[in-house]
Scaffold this active site. Structure first.
Site, PDB file in Angstrom:
ATOM      1  N   ASP A  83     -28.702   5.816  45.686  1.00  0.00           N
ATOM      2  CA  ASP A  83     -29.025   4.412  45.395  1.00  0.00           C
ATOM      3  C   ASP A  83     -29.545   4.386  43.965  1.00  0.00           C
ATOM      4  O   ASP A  83     -30.673   4.804  43.703  1.00  0.00           O
ATOM      5  CB  ASP A  83     -30.081   3.896  46.378  1.00  0.00           C
ATOM      6  CG  ASP A  83     -30.575   2.494  46.024  1.00  0.00           C
ATOM      7  OD1 ASP A  83     -29.907   1.812  45.216  1.00  0.00           O
ATOM      8  OD2 ASP A  83     -31.632   2.093  46.555  1.00  0.00           O
ATOM      9  N   LYS A 140     -30.239  -1.115  34.335  1.00  0.00           N
ATOM     10  CA  LYS A 140     -29.241  -1.816  35.145  1.00  0.00           C
ATOM     11  C   LYS A 140     -29.008  -3.239  34.648  1.00  0.00           C
ATOM     12  O   LYS A 140     -27.933  -3.807  34.840  1.00  0.00           O
ATOM     13  CB  LYS A 140     -29.715  -1.833  36.598  1.00  0.00           C
ATOM     14  CG  LYS A 140     -28.627  -2.006  37.643  1.00  0.00           C
ATOM     15  CD  LYS A 140     -29.224  -1.698  39.004  1.00  0.00           C
ATOM     16  CE  LYS A 140     -28.170  -1.707  40.090  1.00  0.00           C
ATOM     17  NZ  LYS A 140     -28.744  -1.301  41.390  1.00  0.00           N
ATOM     18  N   ASP A 181     -31.216  -8.446  51.095  1.00  0.00           N
ATOM     19  CA  ASP A 181     -31.530  -7.259  50.292  1.00  0.00           C
ATOM     20  C   ASP A 181     -32.151  -7.694  48.967  1.00  0.00           C
ATOM     21  O   ASP A 181     -31.453  -8.133  48.051  1.00  0.00           O
ATOM     22  CB  ASP A 181     -30.250  -6.454  50.048  1.00  0.00           C
ATOM     23  CG  ASP A 181     -30.486  -5.195  49.208  1.00  0.00           C
ATOM     24  OD1 ASP A 181     -31.652  -4.901  48.897  1.00  0.00           O
ATOM     25  OD2 ASP A 181     -29.493  -4.531  48.859  1.00  0.00           O
TER      26      ASP A 181
END
Length: 616
Positions: free
Chosen positions: A9, A71, A200
């Site tokens: 992840d 990210k 999520d």
């Protein structure tokens, strides 16, 4: 080299490595002892590099050399509005390169060093690979990496390239909510048809997914989300609050001091976490405000919830739209699954439960680890190692809207149909219009309308140096493929001499919200009659243009131009006129067809013209 496959992840805030082996799930601890590793890199001024919690701590002293939230840089242009919003909170320097891509700058040994987001990703992945070897006692180079469902093709390709540079072979890029659902289904023995919603909320991204399990098949029904919505945004809200308090109460402005903001940010993050288990927290600031050795700024849970209300509501709105667009009712959802560290926030749990009428929520014991566990399960399914045998759960992801290209007259030619299961590849043969055509361009479109212009253009592909051929006699095969990572490739190949042009299209299966998808389908349904009328019109328009082109070609090839120059000019003029006509001018097209055939059919029969089109 080991035949094992691990799951990673690769998160905005933290990263986690897991492996399913010998019928057990194991989270691989970092050498620091942490089960989850902060996605944080610190470049020491002496040239050394630190990763994880140690890097995070060292950045308190040298904020400009501590890099995080890579990210949010990946696959974006420097002038991207969402990237610019993030930049005001970064203490490190981000600038644009010659191609307007963001690069990070810092100093080592008094020399300015620049790194691309891909290079930063590679450094982080190299560290994950290194401690994986330390923990397993063998080097592992095969991996499944999770990405947000809404990552576009550029972001996915940067992830793949960084992993390759780190020495990994990526067997699959798996969407994060799908991974979480896989982990949940593995832990719960569900055999009948079962429908779940995954909420999520991580450090940097938010995803909602609705999945349906039928025995060992898991269908991804729909996804929604935001790649710029996560726990870091809550940290920034508290940081803004603290800066305002320092300004109003102590006349100290920290808002334009990146170093101070970096130090404050850690404290704000800790306060946020404390408010998940306590009604109040305080941000203690030492040695920052002049003449004030220590400053304490209190913050209650109610104050935090008030300042974060719009953030919380945005996630519920995205959830609501996803459920509505799926066509399912709230009561048809058997399980609501929470994952991601930010779902520990009590208000989040309260709002999600309230949305579903007080439904009990399903929570992972470690919500930061469940996505990595899902990736590890997928890795075991793809592994050839006998140590990773697992009963396979088949994840079925589908194409949300049809994809094709525009033909002569702008008619949409559907190549990959909506609902096709990934991976998928399909082709269509395109034939030339003109004999002197040396290149042509086809637009790639997504949508359900029969008029390609009413769909969304994804890209275009041009093939050059094509072989001259009579009208309709040269074939080009146009192929669209979507792989298991959701990356779309277009390829055009001229059959006569294998002249090929390939293109990676800016597309991903999660790139459109389910509301956009629903609106596209609704527009196609509401305009069905008009679209059918459009196709009928295009049939006549296409025939007229092809007829004129073929007459002109035959006059040239049979040396009849001098004798029938008026016919040639008439056909050329008619062709140009036809290209401009729209659907409400169908009668005009039919009149031109009749006029063309009246003036030209006797020539067609007298000289036995070749390659004449048929109206059908």
């Amino acid at each position: 080299m080991s035949d094992l496959v691990i799951g990673i992840d690769l998160g905005t805030t933290n990263s986690c490595v897991a492996i399913f082996m010998n019928d057990k799930m194991k989270i691989l601890e970092h050498n620091s002892g942490d089960r989850i590793v902060p996605s944080f890199i610190f470049f020491n001024t002496d040239g050394s590099v630190f990763i994880g919690e140690h890097a995070k701590n060292k950045a308190d002293d040298e904020p400009k050399n501590g890099i995080y939230e890579m990210k949010r840089l990946v696959g974006r242009k420097y002038d991207d509005s969402l990237l610019q919003k993030s930049l005001k909170y970064f203490p490190f320097d981000v600038s644009a390169d010659a191609s307007n891509n963001p690069v990070v700058s810092f100093k080592q040994r008094r020399v300015t060093i620049t790194k691309t987001p891909q290079e930063l990703y590679t450094i982080l992945l190299e560290e994950l690979k290194k401690f994986t070897k330390d923990k397993l006692g063998e080097a592992v180079n095969k991996v499944v990496i999770t990405v947000p469902a809404y990552f576009n093709v550029t972001q996915r390709e940067v992830t793949l390239a960084a992993a390759k540079d780190a020495g990994f072979t990526v067997l699959k890029l798996q969407n994060e909510p799908t991974a979480a659902a896989l982990a949940y289904y593995h832990d719960h023995d569900i055999h009948k048809t079962h429908r779940s919603l995954v909420y999520d909320l991580g450090g940097g991204t938010f995803d909602v997914a609705i999945l349906e399990k039928r025995f060992n098949d898991i269908d991804v029904i729909c996804v929604a989300g935001d790649t710029q919505l996560g726990g870091h945004d809550l940290d920034n809200l508290i940081l803004d609050f603290v800066c305002k308090q320092l300004k109003s109460k102590y006349d100290y402005d920290a808002s334009d001091k990146p170093d101070d903001k970096r130090r404050l940010r850690n404290k704000c993050e800790k306060a946020k976490k404390k408010l998940s288990v306590s009604d109040e927290a305080s941000i203690t600031i030492n040695g920052m405000v002049p003449n004030k050795p220590q400053v304490k700024i209190p913050l209650t849970r109610k104050e935090f919830e008030k300042m974060a209300d719009k953030f919380f509501q945005k996630t519920i709105d995205i959830l609501d739209n996803c459920l509505k667009d799926s066509g399912f009712s709230k009561t048809s959802i058997q399980e609501v699954i929470l994952c991601g560290g930010s779902t520990r926030i009590p208000k989040i749990q309260e709002l999600v439960s309230k949305y579903f009428g007080g439904k009990q929520l399903n929570k992972f014991e470690n919500p930061d680890e469940c996505v990595a566990e899902g990736a590890a399960l997928q890795a075991a399914m793809l592994s050839t190692s006998t140590r990773q045998h697992i009963e396979e759960l088949k994840l079925v992801e589908v194409v949300p809207l049809s994809i094709g290209f525009d033909s002569l007259g702008n008619e949409m030619i559907f190549i990959i149909k909506r609902g096709s299961k990934l991976p998928v590849s399909a082709s269509h043969t395109y034939v030339n219009l003109h004999d002197d055509e040396t290149s042509f361009t086809l637009g790639v479109y997504e949508g359900e309308r029969l008029d390609a212009r009413k769909n969304r253009q994804l890209d275009s592909i041009t093939i050059n140096n094509v072989t001259p051929a009579p009208p309709g006699q040269r074939e080009v095969e146009f192929t669209l493929s979507i792989d298991t990572n959701g990356i779309l490739t277009a390829k055009a190949t001229e059959k006569l001499r294998n002249n090929t042009k390939s293109l990676k299209v800016q597309y991903t299966t999660g790139g459109r919200s389910d509301r956009e998808i629903k609106n596209s389908l609704l527009a196609a349904a509401e305009n069905k009659i008009n679209d059918e009328k459009f196709v009928r019109f295009v049939k006549f328009k296409r025939y007229l243009i092809k007829y004129c082109v073929s007459i002109m070609y035959n006059l040239e090839e049979n040396d009849l131009l001098d004798s029938y120059e008026d016919i040639y000019d008439f056909c050329n003029s008619t062709k140009l006129t036809a290209q401009t006509l729209e659907m409400d001018e169908e009668n005009r097209v039919k009149q031109l067809i009749q006029e063309c055939e009246r003036r030209c059919n006797s020539l067609v029969h007298t000289y036995d013209f070749d390659f004449m089109p048929q109206l059908g």
